[in-house]
Design an enzyme around this catalytic site. Structure first.
Site, PDB file in Angstrom:
ATOM      1  N   ARG A  64      11.734 -24.996 -22.501  1.00 44.93           N
ATOM      2  CA  ARG A  64      11.418 -24.102 -21.298  1.00 44.93           C
ATOM      3  C   ARG A  64      11.114 -22.700 -21.793  1.00 44.93           C
ATOM      4  O   ARG A  64      10.353 -21.818 -21.041  1.00 44.93           O
ATOM      5  CB  ARG A  64      12.582 -24.052 -20.247  1.00 44.93           C
ATOM      6  CG  ARG A  64      12.343 -23.081 -19.043  1.00 44.93           C
ATOM      7  CD  ARG A  64      13.516 -23.423 -18.159  1.00 44.93           C
ATOM      8  NE  ARG A  64      13.487 -22.699 -17.082  1.00 44.93           N
ATOM      9  CZ  ARG A  64      14.454 -21.724 -16.417  1.00 44.93           C
ATOM     10  NH1 ARG A  64      15.506 -21.579 -17.202  1.00 44.93           N
ATOM     11  NH2 ARG A  64      14.106 -20.956 -15.452  1.00 44.93           N
ATOM     12  N   HIS A  68       8.134 -19.828 -20.846  1.00 41.63           N
ATOM     13  CA  HIS A  68       8.337 -18.696 -20.277  1.00 41.63           C
ATOM     14  C   HIS A  68       8.019 -17.588 -21.221  1.00 41.63           C
ATOM     15  O   HIS A  68       7.535 -16.384 -20.699  1.00 41.63           O
ATOM     16  CB  HIS A  68      10.003 -18.372 -20.044  1.00 41.63           C
ATOM     17  CG  HIS A  68      10.239 -19.247 -18.918  1.00 41.63           C
ATOM     18  ND1 HIS A  68      11.361 -18.659 -18.098  1.00 41.63           N
ATOM     19  CD2 HIS A  68       9.636 -20.091 -18.108  1.00 41.63           C
ATOM     20  CE1 HIS A  68      11.668 -19.589 -16.988  1.00 41.63           C
ATOM     21  NE2 HIS A  68      10.704 -20.489 -16.906  1.00 41.63           N
ATOM     22  N   HIS A 195      10.297 -31.324 -16.544  1.00 42.83           N
ATOM     23  CA  HIS A 195      11.507 -31.577 -15.925  1.00 42.83           C
ATOM     24  C   HIS A 195      12.227 -32.761 -16.140  1.00 42.83           C
ATOM     25  O   HIS A 195      13.133 -33.011 -15.257  1.00 42.83           O
ATOM     26  CB  HIS A 195      11.381 -31.160 -14.392  1.00 42.83           C
ATOM     27  CG  HIS A 195      11.147 -29.802 -14.291  1.00 42.83           C
ATOM     28  ND1 HIS A 195      10.607 -28.966 -13.279  1.00 42.83           N
ATOM     29  CD2 HIS A 195      11.058 -28.494 -15.019  1.00 42.83           C
ATOM     30  CE1 HIS A 195      10.565 -27.799 -13.340  1.00 42.83           C
ATOM     31  NE2 HIS A 195      10.692 -27.446 -14.584  1.00 42.83           N
TER      32      HIS A 195
END
Ligand code: HEM
Ligand SMILES: *[C@@H]1O[C@H](CO)[C@@H](O)[C@H](O)[C@H]1NC(C)=O
Ligand SMILES: *[C@@H]1O[C@H](CO)[C@@H](O)[C@H](O)[C@H]1NC(C)=O
Ligand SMILES: *[C@@H]1O[C@H](CO)[C@@H](O)[C@H](O)[C@H]1NC(C)=O
Ligand SMILES: *[C@@H]1O[C@H](CO)[C@@H](O)[C@H](O)[C@H]1NC(C)=O
Ligand SMILES: *[C@@H]1O[C@H](CO)[C@@H](O)[C@H](O)[C@H]1NC(C)=O
Ligand SMILES: *[C@@H]1O[C@H](CO)[C@@H](O)[C@H](O)[C@H]1NC(C)=O
Ligand SMILES: *[C@@H]1O[C@H](CO)[C@@H](O)[C@H](O)[C@H]1NC(C)=O
Ligand SMILES: *[C@@H]1O[C@H](CO)[C@@H](O)[C@H](O)[C@H]1NC(C)=O
Ligand SMILES: *[C@@H]1O[C@H](CO)[C@@H](O)[C@H](O)[C@H]1NC(C)=O
Ligand SMILES: *[C@@H]1O[C@H](CO)[C@@H](O)[C@H](O)[C@H]1NC(C)=O
Ligand SMILES: *[C@@H]1O[C@H](CO)[C@@H](O)[C@H](O)[C@H]1NC(C)=O
Length: 399
Positions: A64, A68, A195
Site C-alpha cells: 500500500r 500511496h 486488497h
C-alpha cells in the site's frame, strides 16, 4: 582511458544537442544498481524478509505504501518524509494516518543499504523493491523492478488528500483517479486485487453498516451475514473501536492471490469502492476474468505494478538521493547523518541475525497475540457458512 572518457563526453554532448530534452531524460532500468551498489536489491529483500518473519502484516503495509507514494507527486519517496513545524507531510493526511505503516522497515533497509554504499540508492527505489519483495513473500510470485528513481523534496498532506481515492468512491471517481495517473480502468481493477491481503480500520466501511439509506440500515449489496459480523466488531458511534481492524479478504486473508475477486462476487467486498467494481459491465467483466484465472491476474498485476511504479518519476539529476528517508537533505554534501546511518545499518544486520535465533520463541508470542483475531475469524466463518459454500482457511497455524 581519460581519452576515451573525453570522447564519450563529447559524444553525449553532441547527442544532447540533437535530441530534445524529453528524449534524453533518463529511463528507469532493471539492474540500475548493478555497478554502483550490486547488493542493494538483495539487502532490501533480506530486510523485508526479516521484518515479514517477525510480523507478516508488514507485507500489505509496504504494498500500500508503494501505491500511496506513486499517486502523490509520483514515485519519489515523498510519502516517507516526516512533518515539520512548518509543514504537514503526506504521511499525516487522513488517508495515511494512522493506517499506513511499515516506515520502520524502509528505515532499516535504507540504513543497511547506506552501510554498504552511501548516497547511491534512493528511498523511492527502496519502496518499489520492498513492495516487490512483499508480493513475493505473501504471494510467491515476483518480477523485475526497473529502478533509478530519485527522491523528491516536497511532501504535503493536501496533495495526499487530493490524489488518494476514498473508499467511499463510486466507479466513475475511481476510474478518474487512476486516469489522472495515466492508468486505465483495467489497471484499476487489476491493482485493486492488492486488497487480497491486509486489514482495514472500521472507519473505512462503517458507512455500509449503519443508517445506510432510508430503506435499509446496511448496504444491500453487502452480504447481510458479513454486515452483522462487521457490526459486532465495529459498533456504531464507538470511539472504542477507533483502532480495531478486520481482514479485507475473508477467504485467504494473508495470501496474495485472486481470492479478492472471488469474494467480490459473493458480496464480500469490504468497501463501497470494492463493490463499485461490480457496478459497470466493463469492470465486472474484468473482475470475473480475474476470479476465473489466477495466473492471468498475477501476470496483469506484475505489469500494472511496474506501470504504477513509473508514475511521474524523477530521474537523472532531478531530485536527490535522500540520506535519511524521513528528512529532505539539508543541501550540504557532508551531512553528519551519513555516520549515523552507517552505525545504524550495522546494528540492524546484527539484530537480523539475533532475530533468526529468536524466531522459535517469538512464534509462541505471535500465536498468543493473534488468538483474538482468529477467534473472530472462526466466528465469521461459521456465520458465512450459512450463506455460502465457502471453505474457510485459517490464515496462520492455529493450535
Ligand atoms: C482503487 C482504489 C483504492 C481505494 C479506494 C483503497 C482504499 C483502501 C483503504 C480505505 C484501505 C484500508 C485503510 C484502513 O482503514 O486501515 C486500504 C487498504 C489496503 N490497500 Fe487499498 N485502496 C485502493 C487501491 C489500492 C491499490 C492500487 C493498492 C496497491 C496496489 C492497494 C493496497 C492496499 C493494501 C495492501 C491494503 C491493506 C493495508 C494494511 O493491511 O495495512 N489499494 N485501501
Ligand atoms: C544488470 O544485470 C542484469 C543481469 O545480468 C541485466 O539483465 C540488466 O540488464 C543489467 N542492468 C544494467 C542497467 O546494467
Ligand atoms: C516485530 O513486530 C512487532 C509488532 O508485531 C513490532 O512491535 C516489533 O518492533 C517488531 N520487531 C522487529 C525486530 O522488527
Ligand atoms: C520550513 O522550515 C525549514 C527549517 O526548519 C526551512 O528550511 C524551510 O524553508 C521552511 N519552509 C517553508 C515553506 O517555510
Ligand atoms: C522470492 O522469494 C524466494 C523465497 O521465497 C527467494 O528465493 C527469491 O530470491 C525471491 N525473489 C526475488 C526476486 O527476490
Ligand atoms: C513458489 O513458487 C515456485 C515456482 O515459482 C514453486 O516451485 C514453489 O513450490 C512455490 N512455493 C510455495 C510455498 O508455494
Ligand atoms: C459518483 O460520485 C460523484 C461524486 O461523489 C457524483 O457526482 C456522481 O454522480 C456519482 N456517479 C454515479 C454514477 O453515481
Ligand atoms: C500522462 O501522459 C501525458 C501524455 O504523455 C503526460 O503529459 C502526463 O504528464 C502524464 N501524467 C502522469 C501523471 O504521468
Ligand atoms: C472496457 O472497454 C474498453 C473498450 O471499450 C476496453 O479497452 C477495456 O479493456 C475494457 N475493460 C475495462 C476494465 O475497462
Ligand atoms: C440517517 O440518515 C438520515 C438521512 O438519510 C438522516 O436524516 C439521519 O439523521 C441519520 N440518522 C443518524 C442516526 O445518523
Ligand atoms: C448513534 O448516534 C445517533 C445520534 O448521534 C443515534 O441517533 C443513534 O441511535 C446511535 N446509534 C447507535 C447504534 O447507538
Ligand atoms: C488508539 O491508538 C492510539 C495510538 O496508539 C492511542 O493513543 C489510543 O488511545 C487508541 N485508542 C483506543 C480507543 O484504543
Amino acid at each position: 582511458m581519460i581519452h576515451l572518457v573525453m570522447k564519450l563526453n563529447a559524444l553525449l554532448f553532441l547527442l544532447a544537442g540533437v535530441l530534445s530534452p524529453a528524449a534524453v531524460k533518463a529511463q528507469l532500468k532493471i539492474g540500475f544498481y548493478n555497478k554502483t551498489c550490486p547488493t542493494a536489491e538483495q539487502i532490501v529483500q533480506q530486510t523485508v524478509a526479516a521484518a515479514f518473519r517477525n510480523n507478516s502484516q508488514v507485507a500489505p503495509g509496504l504494498i500500500r505504501m508503494s501505491f500511496h507514494d506513486c499517486f502523490v507527486r509520483g514515485c519519489d519517496g515523498s510519502v516517507l518524509i516526516d512533518s515539520t513545524s512548518n509543514n504537514t507531510a503526506e504521511k499525516d493526511a487522513p488517508p495515511n494516518n494512522p493506517s499506513l505503516h511499515g516506515f520502520e522497515v524502509i528505515d532499516a533497509a535504507k540504513a543497511a543499504v547506506e552501510a554498504k554504499c552511501p548516497n547511491i540508492v534512493s528511498c523511492a527505489d527502496i519502496i518499489a523493491f520492498a513492495a516487490r519483495d512483499s508480493i513475493n513473500l505473501s504471494g510467491n510470485f515476483s518480477y523485475n523492478v526497473p529502478a533509478g528513481r530519485r527522491d523528491g523534496r516536497i511532501s504535503t498532506a493536501a496533495e495526499a488528500n487530493a490524489n488518494l481515492p476514498s473508499p467511499l468512491s463510486n466507479a466513475t471517481k475511481l476510474i478518474n483517479a487512476f486516469a489522472a495517473k495515466n492508468l486505465t480502468a483495467d489497471d484499476m481493477v487489476t491493482l485493486s486485487g492488492a486488497h487480497t491481503i491486509g486489514v482495514s480500520h472500521c472507519s473505512s466501511f462503517t458507512n455500509r453498516l449503519y443508517n445506510f439509506s432510508s430503506t435499509s440500515q446496511t448496504d444491500p449489496t453487502l452480504s447481510l451475514a458479513y454486515a452483522r459480523l462487521l457490526q459486532s466488531v465495529c459498533p456504531a458511534n464507538s470511539s472504542a473501536s477507533a483502532n480495531t481492524t478486520v481482514f479485507m479478504d475473508l477467504i485467504t486473508p494473508t495470501k496474495l492471490d485472486n481470492a479478492y475477486y472471488v469474494g467480490l462476487q459473493l458480496s464480500l467486498g469490504l468497501f463501497t469502492s470494492d463493490q463499485a467494481l461490480l457496478t459497470q459491465a466493463n469492470l465486472s467483466a474484468a473482475v470475473k476474468e480475474n476470479a476465473r484465472d489466477p495466473g492471468g491476474w498475477e501476470n496483469r498485476f506484475k505489469t500494472a505494478m511496474v506501470k504504477m511504479g513509473s508514475i511521474q518519476v524523477l530521474t537523472g539529476t532531478q531530485g536527490e538521493i535522500r540520506k535519511n528517508c524521513r528528512v529532505i537533505n539539508s543541501g550540504s554534501l557532508e551531512s553528519p547523518l551519513e555516520v549515523f546511518d552507517n552505525v545504524h545499518g550495522e546494528e540492524f544486520l546484527r539484530e537480523e541475525i539475533e532475530l533468526d535465533n529468536q524466531i522459535n520463541s517469538r512464534a509462541n508470542e505471535k500465536l498468543a497475540s493473534h488468538f483474538c483475531a482468529h477467534h473472530i475469524y472462526i466466528k465469521l466463518c461459521r456465520q458465512l457458512a450459512l450463506i455460502s459454500e465457502l471453505k474457510c482457511i485459517l490464515p496462520e497455524p492455529f493450535p
